[in-house]
Design a protein around this motif. Structure first.
Motif, short mmCIF file in Angstrom:
data_model
loop_
_atom_site.label_atom_id
_atom_site.label_comp_id
_atom_site.label_asym_id
_atom_site.label_seq_id
_atom_site.Cartn_x
_atom_site.Cartn_y
_atom_site.Cartn_z
N ASP A 95 0.82 -1.21 0.00
CA ASP A 95 0.00 0.00 0.00
C ASP A 95 0.86 1.26 0.00
OD1 ASP A 95 -2.20 -1.65 0.05
OD2 ASP A 95 -2.51 -1.48 2.22
N PHE A 96 1.98 1.20 0.72
CA PHE A 96 2.87 2.36 0.82
C PHE A 96 4.32 1.90 0.82
CE2 PHE A 96 -1.04 3.77 2.97
CZ PHE A 96 -1.33 4.88 2.19
N THR A 97 5.19 2.77 0.34
CA THR A 97 6.63 2.53 0.39
C THR A 97 7.28 3.53 1.33
OG1 THR A 97 7.03 4.01 -1.49
CG2 THR A 97 6.69 1.68 -1.98
N ILE A 98 8.42 3.15 1.87
CA ILE A 98 9.17 4.03 2.76
C ILE A 98 9.61 5.27 1.99
CG2 ILE A 98 11.29 4.25 4.14
CD1 ILE A 98 11.12 1.14 4.49
N VAL B 193 8.13 4.79 11.46
CA VAL B 193 7.46 3.60 11.99
C VAL B 193 7.36 2.53 10.91
CG1 VAL B 193 5.28 2.71 12.90
CG2 VAL B 193 6.19 4.87 13.76
N LEU B 194 6.97 2.93 9.70
CA LEU B 194 6.86 1.97 8.60
C LEU B 194 8.20 1.31 8.33
CD1 LEU B 194 5.15 0.71 6.34
CD2 LEU B 194 5.79 2.66 4.89
N ALA B 195 9.27 2.10 8.29
CA ALA B 195 10.61 1.56 8.03
C ALA B 195 11.04 0.61 9.14
CB ALA B 195 11.61 2.70 7.90
N SER B 196 10.74 0.96 10.36
CA SER B 196 11.10 0.10 11.50
C SER B 196 10.38 -1.24 11.43
CB SER B 196 10.77 0.81 12.82
OG SER B 196 11.52 2.00 12.96
N ARG B 197 9.10 -1.19 11.10
CA ARG B 197 8.31 -2.43 11.00
C ARG B 197 8.78 -3.29 9.83
NH1 ARG B 197 2.12 -1.12 10.70
NH2 ARG B 197 1.91 -3.34 11.19
N MET B 198 9.04 -2.65 8.70
CA MET B 198 9.45 -3.40 7.52
C MET B 198 10.86 -3.99 7.67
SD MET B 198 7.99 -1.29 4.23
CE MET B 198 6.31 -1.60 3.64
N GLY B 199 11.78 -3.21 8.23
CA GLY B 199 13.13 -3.72 8.43
C GLY B 199 13.15 -4.92 9.35
N ALA B 200 12.36 -4.84 10.42
CA ALA B 200 12.29 -5.96 11.37
C ALA B 200 11.67 -7.19 10.70
CB ALA B 200 11.48 -5.55 12.59
N VAL C 276 8.96 -7.33 1.55
CA VAL C 276 8.09 -6.94 2.65
C VAL C 276 7.06 -5.95 2.11
CG1 VAL C 276 8.00 -5.92 4.96
CG2 VAL C 276 10.00 -7.27 4.27
N ALA C 277 5.84 -6.03 2.61
CA ALA C 277 4.79 -5.12 2.15
C ALA C 277 3.88 -4.77 3.32
CB ALA C 277 3.97 -5.78 1.04
N ILE C 278 3.22 -3.63 3.21
CA ILE C 278 2.15 -3.29 4.13
C ILE C 278 0.84 -3.37 3.36
CG2 ILE C 278 2.49 -0.78 3.77
CD1 ILE C 278 1.45 -0.46 6.70
N GLN C 279 -0.06 -4.18 3.86
CA GLN C 279 -1.35 -4.39 3.22
C GLN C 279 -2.45 -4.26 4.27
OE1 GLN C 279 -1.04 -8.25 1.35
NE2 GLN C 279 0.14 -7.46 -0.37
N LYS C 280 -3.26 -3.22 4.13
CA LYS C 280 -4.35 -2.95 5.08
C LYS C 280 -3.84 -2.90 6.52
CE LYS C 280 -7.84 -5.01 2.06
NZ LYS C 280 -8.90 -6.03 1.91
N GLY C 281 -2.66 -2.32 6.68
CA GLY C 281 -2.09 -2.11 8.00
C GLY C 281 -1.22 -3.24 8.51
N ASP C 282 -1.24 -4.39 7.85
CA ASP C 282 -0.43 -5.53 8.28
C ASP C 282 0.88 -5.59 7.49
OD1 ASP C 282 -2.39 -6.40 10.10
OD2 ASP C 282 -3.43 -7.54 8.53
N ILE C 283 1.96 -5.94 8.17
CA ILE C 283 3.26 -6.11 7.52
C ILE C 283 3.40 -7.59 7.15
CG2 ILE C 283 5.75 -5.84 7.70
CD1 ILE C 283 4.29 -3.20 7.75
N VAL C 284 3.54 -7.85 5.86
CA VAL C 284 3.57 -9.22 5.36
C VAL C 284 4.73 -9.40 4.39
CG1 VAL C 284 1.06 -9.47 5.62
CG2 VAL C 284 2.02 -8.67 3.43
#
Length: 319
Positions: free
Chosen positions: A134-137, A262-269, A284-292
């Motif tokens: 949904d979004f990129t860093i 926050v997005l970068a921290s979640r995706m990196g982890a 890694v992706a964010i889809q509807k708020g979930d990191i998958v």
């Protein structure tokens, strides 16, 4: 998996450093050694590796750009270059690689996986043009930079009662223009993904003038046209005095917003988690708020498309 590496590639984006920090500290938390690779795939081929400790990524979460630097590498596009990169990874005892970057960077990451080396991608590009997420860093910071610039230009535009053409980045994607245009009340937004009509653009400007508006904005993504061409056409059709502002690389810089940090921290982890789970050839992706995690192939099969309902809404609100 005992040792992983991380690199940044392609255009820099605010939040890359936050992602590097997350990879390093998440890795250390799980008992991994973490190496940083300087200058992207070029550094990978040359063996430009450095051990990272917890303190190596201290005080970087707020910094734009990338402490690992970035560089283009034509050699990596060849099978020989890719094989050299794999050999360097093996020479340094690396078991998995995290690549932070955009579409071109991910295609390079997939090549490494094809050579048998586990690689995971983290999407970082201000254009927000990576399918599957949904979004990129970096995107949130970039549009806030654009909004801040337009807000400042608005003062001059009002003082001189002028129409301003704002050219923003987005060679193949109109997300920056779309979001910034909606957020700043632009009369018209010109993006690659939606057809535009000069008569409609002119009518919007005339309508604004009739109701006494002192300034007007047209936001154009660089992939459609350059600002000067749009300004000349507007002046030819309306006689209005126009000015052009090309925001350029200012959109890539600056301290990342809270959203991007926050997005970068979640995706990196999450990238580290995927490697530990034995996953490879994934982004890694964010889809509807979930990191998958999703396979590169799945992402590459998709076509990026901005939310055109925002485009329609911007047109309605600009009446």
């Amino acid at each position: 998996m005992k040792r992983i590496a991380v690199l940044t590639s392609g255009g820099d984006a605010p939040g890359m450093n936050a992602a590097i920090r997350a990879v390093v500290r998440k890795g250390v938390h799980h008992g991994l050694e973490v190496l940083g690779v300087y200058r992207g795939y070029s550094g990978l081929i040359q063996g430009d590796f450095v051990p990272f400790q917890l303190g190596s990524v201290g005080d970087i979460i707020h910094r734009g750009g990338t402490i690992l630097y970035s560089a283009r590498c034509e050699e990596f596009k060849t099978k020989e270059g890719q094989q050299k990169a794999v050999e360097q990874l093996k020479k340094h005892g690396v078991d998995g690689l995290v690549v932070i970057g955009g579409d071109g960077s991910f295609r390079g990451a997939q090549k490494l996986t094809a050579h048998g080396f586990p690689t995971v991608g983290v999407p970082a590009t201000i254009d927000n043009d990576i399918p599957g997420t949904d979004f990129t860093i970096g995107f949130d910071t970039a549009i806030n930079t654009v909004i801040d610039a337009i807000d400042k230009i608005r003062d001059t535009a009002t003082s001189h009662e002028r129409t301003y053409i704002i050219e923003v980045m987005g060679r193949d994607a109109g997300d920056i223009a779309l979001w910034a245009g909606l957020a700043d009340g632009a009369e018209s937004i010109i993006i690659p993904e939606a057809p535009f009509d000069w008569d409609e653009i002119v009518e919007r400007l005339n309508r604004s003038n009739r109701r006494g508006k002192k300034h007007s904005f047209i936001i154009v993504a660089e992939g459609v046209s350059d600002g000067s061409t749009v300004a000349e056409e507007i002046k030819r059709r309306t006689g209005l005095e126009t000015r052009v502002t090309v925001l350029g690389h200012i959109q890539r810089g600056g301290s990342p917003t809270a959203m991007d940090r926050v997005l970068a921290s979640r995706m990196g982890a999450k990238a580290v988690e995927l490697l530990l789970e034995g996953k490879k050839d994934q982004m890694v992706a964010i889809q509807k708020g979930d990191i998958v995690g999703i396979p590169f192939d799945e992402a590459f099969r998709m076509k990026h498309q901005p939310d055109l309902s925002l485009y329609d809404l911007a047109g309605i609100l600009a009446i």
